[in-house]
Every structure is written in structure tokens, then in C-alpha cells.
Design a protein around this motif. Structure first.
Motif, PDB file in Angstrom:
ATOM      1  N   LEU A  12      70.315 -44.103 -28.757  1.00 19.84           N
ATOM      2  CA  LEU A  12      71.660 -44.122 -28.171  1.00 19.84           C
ATOM      3  C   LEU A  12      72.296 -42.739 -28.332  1.00 19.84           C
ATOM      4  CD1 LEU A  12      72.943 -47.571 -29.495  1.00 19.84           C
ATOM      5  CD2 LEU A  12      72.400 -46.990 -27.112  1.00 19.84           C
ATOM      6  N   ALA A  14      75.495 -41.644 -28.771  1.00 20.51           N
ATOM      7  CA  ALA A  14      76.516 -41.351 -29.787  1.00 20.51           C
ATOM      8  C   ALA A  14      75.911 -41.171 -31.187  1.00 20.51           C
ATOM      9  CB  ALA A  14      77.597 -42.430 -29.775  1.00 20.51           C
ATOM     10  N   PRO A  15      75.090 -42.114 -31.655  1.00 19.77           N
ATOM     11  CA  PRO A  15      74.506 -41.899 -32.985  1.00 19.77           C
ATOM     12  C   PRO A  15      73.620 -40.654 -33.057  1.00 19.77           C
ATOM     13  CG  PRO A  15      74.078 -44.140 -32.185  1.00 19.77           C
ATOM     14  CD  PRO A  15      74.779 -43.420 -31.094  1.00 19.77           C
ATOM     15  N   ILE A  18      75.924 -37.736 -33.534  1.00 20.62           N
ATOM     16  CA  ILE A  18      76.438 -37.701 -34.909  1.00 20.62           C
ATOM     17  C   ILE A  18      75.354 -37.153 -35.846  1.00 20.62           C
ATOM     18  CG2 ILE A  18      77.170 -39.144 -36.857  1.00 20.62           C
ATOM     19  CD1 ILE A  18      78.601 -40.941 -34.759  1.00 20.62           C
ATOM     20  N   ASN A  62      75.899 -44.691 -40.706  1.00 20.18           N
ATOM     21  CA  ASN A  62      76.418 -44.917 -39.362  1.00 20.18           C
ATOM     22  C   ASN A  62      75.720 -46.120 -38.734  1.00 20.18           C
ATOM     23  OD1 ASN A  62      77.713 -44.746 -36.925  1.00 20.18           O
ATOM     24  ND2 ASN A  62      76.263 -43.249 -36.092  1.00 20.18           N
ATOM     25  N   LEU A  85      80.674 -44.790 -41.513  1.00 22.44           N
ATOM     26  CA  LEU A  85      81.232 -44.283 -40.260  1.00 22.44           C
ATOM     27  C   LEU A  85      81.525 -45.378 -39.234  1.00 22.44           C
ATOM     28  CD1 LEU A  85      78.932 -41.140 -39.802  1.00 22.44           C
ATOM     29  CD2 LEU A  85      81.099 -41.331 -41.000  1.00 22.44           C
ATOM     30  N   ASP A  86      81.117 -46.609 -39.516  1.00 26.49           N
ATOM     31  CA  ASP A  86      81.342 -47.684 -38.533  1.00 26.49           C
ATOM     32  C   ASP A  86      81.675 -48.995 -39.255  1.00 26.49           C
ATOM     33  OD1 ASP A  86      81.530 -49.120 -36.196  1.00 26.49           O
ATOM     34  OD2 ASP A  86      79.510 -48.666 -35.469  1.00 26.49           O
ATOM     35  N   SER A 130      82.992 -51.965 -34.092  1.00 28.30           N
ATOM     36  CA  SER A 130      83.741 -51.072 -33.202  1.00 28.30           C
ATOM     37  C   SER A 130      83.864 -51.648 -31.802  1.00 28.30           C
ATOM     38  CB  SER A 130      83.076 -49.701 -33.139  1.00 28.30           C
ATOM     39  OG  SER A 130      83.104 -49.100 -34.402  1.00 28.30           O
ATOM     40  N   ARG A 134      87.452 -52.327 -29.948  1.00 27.97           N
ATOM     41  CA  ARG A 134      87.815 -51.786 -28.624  1.00 27.97           C
ATOM     42  C   ARG A 134      88.263 -52.917 -27.696  1.00 27.97           C
ATOM     43  NH1 ARG A 134      82.698 -47.460 -28.361  1.00 27.97           N
ATOM     44  NH2 ARG A 134      83.248 -46.600 -30.407  1.00 27.97           N
ATOM     45  N   TRP A 157      75.331 -51.583 -25.047  1.00 28.28           N
ATOM     46  CA  TRP A 157      75.562 -50.128 -25.138  1.00 28.28           C
ATOM     47  C   TRP A 157      74.655 -49.344 -24.194  1.00 28.28           C
ATOM     48  CZ3 TRP A 157      80.008 -49.717 -27.374  1.00 28.28           C
ATOM     49  CH2 TRP A 157      80.300 -50.158 -28.668  1.00 28.28           C
ATOM     50  N   ASN A 183      81.471 -47.871 -23.571  1.00 30.73           N
ATOM     51  CA  ASN A 183      80.860 -46.560 -23.855  1.00 30.73           C
ATOM     52  C   ASN A 183      80.374 -45.896 -22.562  1.00 30.73           C
ATOM     53  OD1 ASN A 183      78.386 -47.857 -23.357  1.00 30.73           O
ATOM     54  ND2 ASN A 183      77.360 -46.899 -25.094  1.00 30.73           N
ATOM     55  N   ASP A 211      83.539 -42.445 -25.560  1.00 24.54           N
ATOM     56  CA  ASP A 211      82.619 -41.589 -26.346  1.00 24.54           C
ATOM     57  C   ASP A 211      82.799 -40.124 -25.988  1.00 24.54           C
ATOM     58  OD1 ASP A 211      81.347 -43.431 -27.961  1.00 24.54           O
ATOM     59  OD2 ASP A 211      79.556 -43.621 -26.728  1.00 24.54           O
ATOM     60  N   GLN A 228      85.453 -39.168 -28.532  1.00 23.68           N
ATOM     61  CA  GLN A 228      85.305 -39.223 -29.982  1.00 23.68           C
ATOM     62  C   GLN A 228      84.620 -37.913 -30.348  1.00 23.68           C
ATOM     63  OE1 GLN A 228      84.957 -43.517 -31.453  1.00 23.68           O
ATOM     64  NE2 GLN A 228      83.168 -43.355 -30.137  1.00 23.68           N
ATOM     65  N   PHE A 230      82.380 -36.139 -32.021  1.00 20.29           N
ATOM     66  CA  PHE A 230      81.254 -36.413 -32.918  1.00 20.29           C
ATOM     67  C   PHE A 230      80.910 -35.222 -33.810  1.00 20.29           C
ATOM     68  CE2 PHE A 230      80.308 -39.424 -29.335  1.00 20.29           C
ATOM     69  CZ  PHE A 230      80.637 -40.556 -30.042  1.00 20.29           C
TER      70      PHE A 230
END
Ligand code: IPT
Length: 268
Positions: A12, A14-15, A18, A62, A85-86, A130, A134, A157, A183, A211, A228, A230
Motif C-alpha cells: 500500500l 501510505a505505509p 511512511i 504502523n 501511528l495508527d 482510521s 474517517r 484500500w 484513500n 492521503d 497527510q 508522511f
């Protein structure tokens, strides 16, 4: 020094961003990062043990975690500091999280300000804290405007799920005027579904993501989304861990990072 990162699926966007930010910042500070990827939150305990056995001096987690699981992981790791983080603001752990409610509000208010009223919601997996935050934020923002979403669906996602759920939202006789998507990857799939049906974005339907991963500015059209930061989150979490000495004895330090709306061309 060595830090550990326990992360959800790095396929994914986003992770992975990060993780990249964490690696970069740690490198600048002369620290190395061991990464353990888990498919299921229940695997976190084993990951903590594995990283502790490799003598990490701090842990970042995370993975979307329920409060009780996060609290028990933190207890397992003592005296090594852990930063989550989550997690929800209710978890009694050290955390650094983006403000999901603010993000949901920014997206909803942007659409309302454009005059849209028939708004569909495409949430993330409800197993994720999360994703739930949302969705709750959207519902409350719409509720305050006296509105209910015209439909609510849930993806996982991935862009593939956005595509599939997007087609579902576009199948009815009356189209939504706008879709709030949890997302950017799912928003990509939604826009693909719109393109296949000959529905103009933003002419007929506006799409808002969440994101602002780095590719979102290159979607067609460039995506309006909730950013966000990151890189900033990665930087701050590494700095926090490196600064910890006796955090296990301290009250939970909880930081909520603000998010921002990035207006591009998928909304009008
Ligand atoms: C969250 C992303 O917004 C979402 O796109 C997905 O990648 C998810 O992570 C995976 O768990 S960001 C997280 C720090 C709340």
C-alpha cells in the motif's frame, strides 16, 4: 543504534511512504531500521518479540490497532519505548497520529461549499481504526449540514476495490454528485470506473481522496485530496524515539498531526 518498524502491508502506498520516511530520517541520524511486516494485527506480538530479540532500542508500530492490543504491545516491550501511528486517541499508549476527524471535515466541507448534496461515501476496511474515524467524521460533517450520504460502501484500500465499489456507486439510476473516498488508491479506481462509464470527473462527479501520496498529483485528473504529511510523520517519529529514555515511566505522549486539503482538479 537500531530501531524497529512494525508495519502493515508495504504494497500500500501510505505505509510504504511512511517506511521510506522513517528509513531516511534514521539514516540521517546514523540509526538503522529493522522492518517487520504483518498481515494481521494478531501477528504484532510475535513481531515485537522478534525485534526485541534483535536488540532494537525503540519501536514504531504502523498497524491499525484496537486500544487493548496496542496497550498490551506497549507493556510487552517495556523498557523499550514504542510509538504507535495508527491508534485511537483513547489508547493509553504513546502515539503520533493524523487528525482523521479534521481530514474528514475538510473533504466534506469542500464538497458542501461547491454546492454538492448527493454525496456517496467509499470508506476503508472497517477493521481499521482510521477508516472508522474517517467514516464517522464524514457522517458527522454531513449530519451537521442536515444531510445523509446517498450511499455508503466499503473497500479494502486497494485501487481494485475502489474500481469495483466505484462501479457499484455508479450503477444506480441517479448518480451521486460527489464521492468522498477514504484513500487515494481507491479514488484512482473510482476515477477509472467513471472513465469507463463515460462520466466526467469533475463535470458530472467530483472525487475527493485522502492521503496525498506522491502519485496522486499525476492521476487523471490530478486528485483533490486530504494531505497527510508522511515524510513529516516519519521524521517526527524517529526523533521522538531517539529522544526517549524512560518513556515507559511517563504518561502517554499523544501527538495529533494536522492535515490539509489539497485542491486539484477532481472536484468542481
Ligand atoms: C492509512 C492510509 O490513509 C490508507 O490509505 C492505508 O494505506 C492505510 O494507512 C493502511 O493501514 S495512513 C495510517 C497512518 C492511518
Amino acid at each position: 543504534r537500531t530501531l524497529g518498524l512494525i508495519t502493515t502491508d508495504l504494497a500500500l502506498h501510505a505505509p510504504s511512504q511512511i517506511a521510506s520516511a522513517v528509513k531516511t530520517r534514521a539514516g540521517e541520524r546514523g540509526a538503522s531500521v529493522l522492518i517487520s511486516m504483518v498481515e494481521d494485527p494478531q501477528q504484532c506480538l510475535a513481531a515485537v518479540q522478534e525485534l526485541l530479540a534483535q536488540r532494537v532500542e525503540g519501536l514504531l508500530v504502523n498497524v491499525p490497532l484496537e486500544d487493548a492490543l496496542a496497550e498490551s504491545l506497549q507493556a510487552q516491550a517495556v523498557p523499550v519505548p514504542v510509538l504507535f501511528l495508527d491508534v485511537t486517541p483513547n489508547a493509553r499508549v504513546h502515539s503520533l497520529v493524523f487528525d482523521a476527524e479534521q481530514g474528514a471535515n475538510l473533504g466534506a466541507e469542500h464538497l458542501l461549499a461547491l454546492g454538492h448534496q448527493r454525496i456517496a461515501l467509499l470508506g476503508g476496511p472497517q477493521s481499521s481504526v482510521s477508516a472508522r474515524a474517517r467514516l464517522a467524521g464524514w457522517l458527522s460533517a454531513l449530519g451537521q449540514a442536515g444531510l445523509e450520504p446517498c450511499s455508503v460502501v466499503q473497500g479494502d484500500w486497494s485501487a481494485a476495490s475502489g474500481y469495483e465499489k466505484g462501479h457499484q456507486l455508479l450503477a444506480g439510476a441517479i448518480l451521486p454528485q460527489a464521492i468522498l473516498v477514504a484513500n487515494d488508491q481507491m479514488a484512482l479506481g473510482v476515477m477509472r470506473a467513471c472513465a469507463e462509464k463515460g462520466i466526467a470527473v469533475p463535470g458530472q462527479i467530483s472525487v475527493v481522496g485522502f492521503d496525498d501520496t506522491t502519485d496522486s498529483a499525476w492521476f487523471t485528473p490530478p486528485l483533490t485530496t486530504v494531505r497527510q504529511a508522511f515524510r513529516e510523520a516519519g521524521l517526527r517519529s524517529v526523533e521522538w524515539l531517539l529522544a526517549q529514555q524512560d518513556s515507559a515511566k511517563e504518561a502517554p505522549s499523544q501527538t495529533r498531526l494536522p492535515v490539509t486539503l489539497i485542491e486539484r482538479h477532481s472536484t468542481a
